[in-house]
Every structure is written in C-alpha cells, then in structure tokens.
Design an enzyme around this catalytic site. Structure first.
Site, PDB file in Angstrom:
ATOM      1  N   CYS A  97       0.862  -1.184   0.000  1.00  5.91           N
ATOM      2  CA  CYS A  97       0.000   0.000   0.000  1.00  5.91           C
ATOM      3  C   CYS A  97       0.900   1.237   0.000  1.00  5.91           C
ATOM      4  O   CYS A  97       2.126   1.134   0.118  1.00  5.91           O
ATOM      5  CB  CYS A  97      -0.898  -0.001   1.237  1.00  5.91           C
ATOM      6  SG  CYS A  97       0.039   0.094   2.794  1.00  5.91           S
ATOM      7  N   HIS A 116       5.776  -5.019   8.678  1.00  4.89           N
ATOM      8  CA  HIS A 116       5.800  -6.412   9.128  1.00  4.89           C
ATOM      9  C   HIS A 116       5.996  -7.372   7.954  1.00  4.89           C
ATOM     10  O   HIS A 116       5.054  -7.988   7.458  1.00  4.89           O
ATOM     11  CB  HIS A 116       4.506  -6.735   9.884  1.00  4.89           C
ATOM     12  CG  HIS A 116       4.478  -6.174  11.264  1.00  4.89           C
ATOM     13  ND1 HIS A 116       3.313  -5.948  11.977  1.00  4.89           N
ATOM     14  CD2 HIS A 116       5.486  -5.779  12.093  1.00  4.89           C
ATOM     15  CE1 HIS A 116       3.616  -5.445  13.158  1.00  4.89           C
ATOM     16  NE2 HIS A 116       4.919  -5.333  13.252  1.00  4.89           N
ATOM     17  N   HIS A 165       3.902   1.865  11.704  1.00  4.33           N
ATOM     18  CA  HIS A 165       2.763   1.593  12.585  1.00  4.33           C
ATOM     19  C   HIS A 165       2.481   2.735  13.551  1.00  4.33           C
ATOM     20  O   HIS A 165       1.415   2.777  14.165  1.00  4.33           O
ATOM     21  CB  HIS A 165       3.026   0.321  13.402  1.00  4.33           C
ATOM     22  CG  HIS A 165       3.500  -0.822  12.563  1.00  4.33           C
ATOM     23  ND1 HIS A 165       4.839  -1.150  12.426  1.00  4.33           N
ATOM     24  CD2 HIS A 165       2.826  -1.693  11.791  1.00  4.33           C
ATOM     25  CE1 HIS A 165       4.953  -2.185  11.605  1.00  4.33           C
ATOM     26  NE2 HIS A 165       3.760  -2.537  11.212  1.00  4.33           N
ATOM     27  N   HIS A 168      -0.489  -4.826  19.551  1.00  2.50           N
ATOM     28  CA  HIS A 168      -0.035  -4.476  18.199  1.00  2.50           C
ATOM     29  C   HIS A 168       0.610  -3.093  18.245  1.00  2.50           C
ATOM     30  O   HIS A 168       0.109  -2.187  18.925  1.00  2.50           O
ATOM     31  CB  HIS A 168      -1.222  -4.490  17.229  1.00  2.50           C
ATOM     32  CG  HIS A 168      -0.814  -4.374  15.796  1.00  2.50           C
ATOM     33  ND1 HIS A 168      -0.539  -3.161  15.200  1.00  2.50           N
ATOM     34  CD2 HIS A 168      -0.618  -5.303  14.829  1.00  2.50           C
ATOM     35  CE1 HIS A 168      -0.193  -3.363  13.934  1.00  2.50           C
ATOM     36  NE2 HIS A 168      -0.236  -4.654  13.697  1.00  2.50           N
ATOM     37  N   GLU A 196       0.582  -0.601  16.284  1.00  2.00           N
ATOM     38  CA  GLU A 196      -0.300   0.524  15.929  1.00  2.00           C
ATOM     39  C   GLU A 196      -1.219   0.881  17.095  1.00  2.00           C
ATOM     40  O   GLU A 196      -1.451   2.069  17.376  1.00  2.00           O
ATOM     41  CB  GLU A 196      -1.131   0.191  14.689  1.00  2.00           C
ATOM     42  CG  GLU A 196      -1.979   1.380  14.243  1.00  2.00           C
ATOM     43  CD  GLU A 196      -2.908   1.075  13.085  1.00  2.00           C
ATOM     44  OE1 GLU A 196      -3.953   1.741  12.993  1.00  2.00           O
ATOM     45  OE2 GLU A 196      -2.600   0.166  12.278  1.00  2.00           O
ATOM     46  N   THR A 222      -6.189   0.645  11.880  1.00  2.00           N
ATOM     47  CA  THR A 222      -6.462   0.780  10.439  1.00  2.00           C
ATOM     48  C   THR A 222      -6.469  -0.541   9.681  1.00  2.00           C
ATOM     49  O   THR A 222      -6.893  -0.579   8.521  1.00  2.00           O
ATOM     50  CB  THR A 222      -5.418   1.703   9.779  1.00  2.00           C
ATOM     51  OG1 THR A 222      -4.118   1.100   9.893  1.00  2.00           O
ATOM     52  CG2 THR A 222      -5.423   3.083  10.402  1.00  2.00           C
ATOM     53  N   SER A 270       1.705  -9.696  10.736  1.00  2.00           N
ATOM     54  CA  SER A 270       1.043  -8.665   9.936  1.00  2.00           C
ATOM     55  C   SER A 270      -0.461  -8.760  10.146  1.00  2.00           C
ATOM     56  O   SER A 270      -1.104  -9.715   9.712  1.00  2.00           O
ATOM     57  CB  SER A 270       1.375  -8.851   8.450  1.00  2.00           C
ATOM     58  OG  SER A 270       0.510  -8.072   7.637  1.00  2.00           O
ATOM     59  N   ASN A 292      -2.988  -7.014   8.879  1.00  6.27           N
ATOM     60  CA  ASN A 292      -3.838  -6.977   7.681  1.00  6.27           C
ATOM     61  C   ASN A 292      -3.762  -8.283   6.893  1.00  6.27           C
ATOM     62  O   ASN A 292      -4.741  -8.712   6.290  1.00  6.27           O
ATOM     63  CB  ASN A 292      -3.508  -5.761   6.811  1.00  6.27           C
ATOM     64  CG  ASN A 292      -2.239  -5.906   6.020  1.00  6.27           C
ATOM     65  OD1 ASN A 292      -2.232  -6.460   4.924  1.00  6.27           O
ATOM     66  ND2 ASN A 292      -1.132  -5.406   6.568  1.00  6.27           N
TER      67      ASN A 292
END
Length: 316
Positions: A17, A46, A79, A129, A131, A170, A228, A230
């Site tokens: 991304c 990650h 993050h 995490h 983030e 996110t 990771s 996502n």
C-alpha cells in the site's frame, strides 16, 4: 508427466500500500543521505523479506530508543509510536524521521481532538499491536479504553456514557469492526465515531477482492507475515467468505502442498506489507507443479501516493 490444470485467481489490488511503500522509501533515502548505519525502531513494516533487504543495505532494527546511539539517525516504523518516543528522541537531540503511515497519523489526530473536547475514547484494536500501542500512547494513561470484541464492549466501565468517542486500528477486518461498532452504538447511543472510516483504503480494497475471489477458488494463499495484522485478516475474510482452505505463507517454501492436493482452482493475494517479488515466487512454485492459467480478479484501482518527509527531500 502431465501437470494437473489449475486456475489461479490473482487478486487486485494486493501487496504494498502507499503507507508501506513510503516507509520503505524513507529508510532507503535515509541510508542514501546519511549513510549506514541508520537505526529503525521496530520493524519498519511487518515483513521479514523487506526487513532483511533493508538490513543488508545498512539499516539496524531495534525495539527501543535505548538501543540507538545519539549520533545516528533513527526512523520510527509505519505503525506509529507513542508520543513519548519522539519526545525522548528530541530530548537526546537525535536526528529522527517519522515513517508513520499518514492514515495512522489521521487516527492519532482524531483521538487527540476527541480528548481535547473532554471525551473518553474507546479504541477498537488488537492488544499489543504496535499501531494500537502507538495510538493509545498519544494520550495520557487511562484516556483510551481498548476493545477487541463485542463481548469487551459489554464489560466496558466508562466515565460518562454520554461523553464517548471511538477510533479503530487501520488494519482490522471490516466485518468484525462493524460488529463491534454496532455493539458500541447499541450500548452507548451518544458515542461519536470518525467522520470517515478509520480502516484504511488498502485494507478495505484487499478484503473486498478476497471476498469476490473466495466465490471462485477452492483454496486460497495469502502472502504475508504472521505478525502482519492486515495479512491475517485476509485469511479470516477468505475463510468467512466461503473458501474452504485459506493459508498464510511468508514464502513459497511455506506452502502446504498436501492441503492443496486435488484442487483445480486457487486464489492468491498478498498483505499490504508483502512485496510483489514474493507473489511471483509463489506463482513460480505453482507453475512447477501445475499447468497454471492465471485470471485476475480486480475490484478496485489504487493511485494513492504519500510524500516522504521534507528532511529527506532536502539536499544533505
């Protein structure tokens, strides 16, 4: 020996991304501008392949600023970090560059604005995490309550039910987050949400592509790292969408070939921190065993690009 036929459904969009692309570029530009070593607090993104590649170029990955010398540049990961980290770097007069994804920074700003208005904040995220730690660390201890499930919402002990706001990590599952938001709104009707969904465009797009792909494929591979968020959500989304077998793989060597025996269709995607070279590696491994026909399933086109910090664009 004739290879069995396999229709390979390739998700689009997939892989890097804009935030990940920017973070990697920041490390590479820092190495070019200041030379090695450049220190990076936490994995920049990650993905082991990406981290190892940057390490070979001169990046040194550490977990805390205590592990960094004062006289070398340090970069904060995509993050995000608690507010205390840049404050400590500034106190030590370190040269630091913040590679926090702008979409994560947007959540930080939202949380700060809610706090300034006297609202208590609920964060939907995964405990531990980076983030989540970074977002909660923007505010004083206790100002943000963390929930991971609808059950957590039922157990929340809030200061004032009429003075609440929520933000989200996110990289969550869109569907799981919707369930938690519904639980929050049911229990706290006055709770304030973000003006626009916190879950980033790339997470949303990759999950939507997986949902469509799952209707065609008997099995699915997601290229990504175990840490990771996502990438792991893509596996869950694929399974929930009806794909009977979904597996997370870091490299082609991780593929469980026995689990794929007898299939004639396979879906393939990659998390937002997984480079396309690893997707191609998996495709090559599949071609070595199957007569592969590739079909792309495109559900969105992405053109987002984030600028790197000005300090890296200025001449040394």
């Amino acid at each position: 020996m004739t290879k069995p036929p396999l229709t390979l459904y390739l998700a689009a969009p997939r892989g890097f991304c804009a935030g990940v692309d920017r973070a990697i570029k920041i490390v590479e530009m820092a190495l070019s501008k200041w030379g090695a070593p450049v220190y990076v607090r936490h994995e920049i993104v990650h993905n082991r392949y990406v981290v190892d590649d940057l390490r070979a170029k001169g990046a040194v990955f550490v977990e805390e600023l205590d592990d960094c010398p004062d006289d070398r540049p340090v970069i904060f990961s995509a993050h995000g970090v608690p507010r205390s980290v840049p404050a400590e770097a500034a106190a030590r007069r370190m040269l630091y560059v913040d590679a926090t994804c702008p979409l994560v920074s947007k959540v930080h700003i939202e949380a700060e604005r809610h706090h300034e208005k006297g609202l208590q904040i609920v964060m939907i995220g995964h405990a531990g995490h980076p983030e989540t730690i970074g977002t909660m660390g923007q505010l004083p201890p206790g100002a943000v309550l963390l929930v991971e499930t609808p059950q957590d919402v039922a157990a929340l002990d809030v200061r004032d039910p009429a003075r609440l706001a929520f933000v989200t990590q996110t990289t969550l599952s869109i569907d799981d987050t919707a369930e938690i938001v519904a639980a929050l709104r049911s229990r706290f009707p006055a709770i304030v949400g973000p003006h626009k969904e916190d879950i980033c465009y790339a997470t949303t797009n990759r999950q939507e592509a997986v949902k469509v792909m799952a209707a065609h494929a008997e099995a699915m591979l997601v290229v990504g790292a175990p840490n990771s968020s996502n990438s792991r959500r893509l596996v869950e989304v694929g399974a929930r969408a009806g794909c009977t077998y979904a597996q997370l793989v870091q490299r082609a060597t991780d593929i469980d070939w026995r689990a794929l025996e007898g299939i004639t269709s396979l879906g393939l995607t990659a998390g937002a921190s997984a480079p396309e070279v690893l997707v191609n590696e998996v495709i090559d491994a599949l071609r070595s065993r199957y007569d592969v026909t590739v079909e792309t399933i495109e559900t969105a086109q992405e053109s987002v690009e984030f600028k790197v910090p000005r300090v890296l664009r200025e001449p040394a």
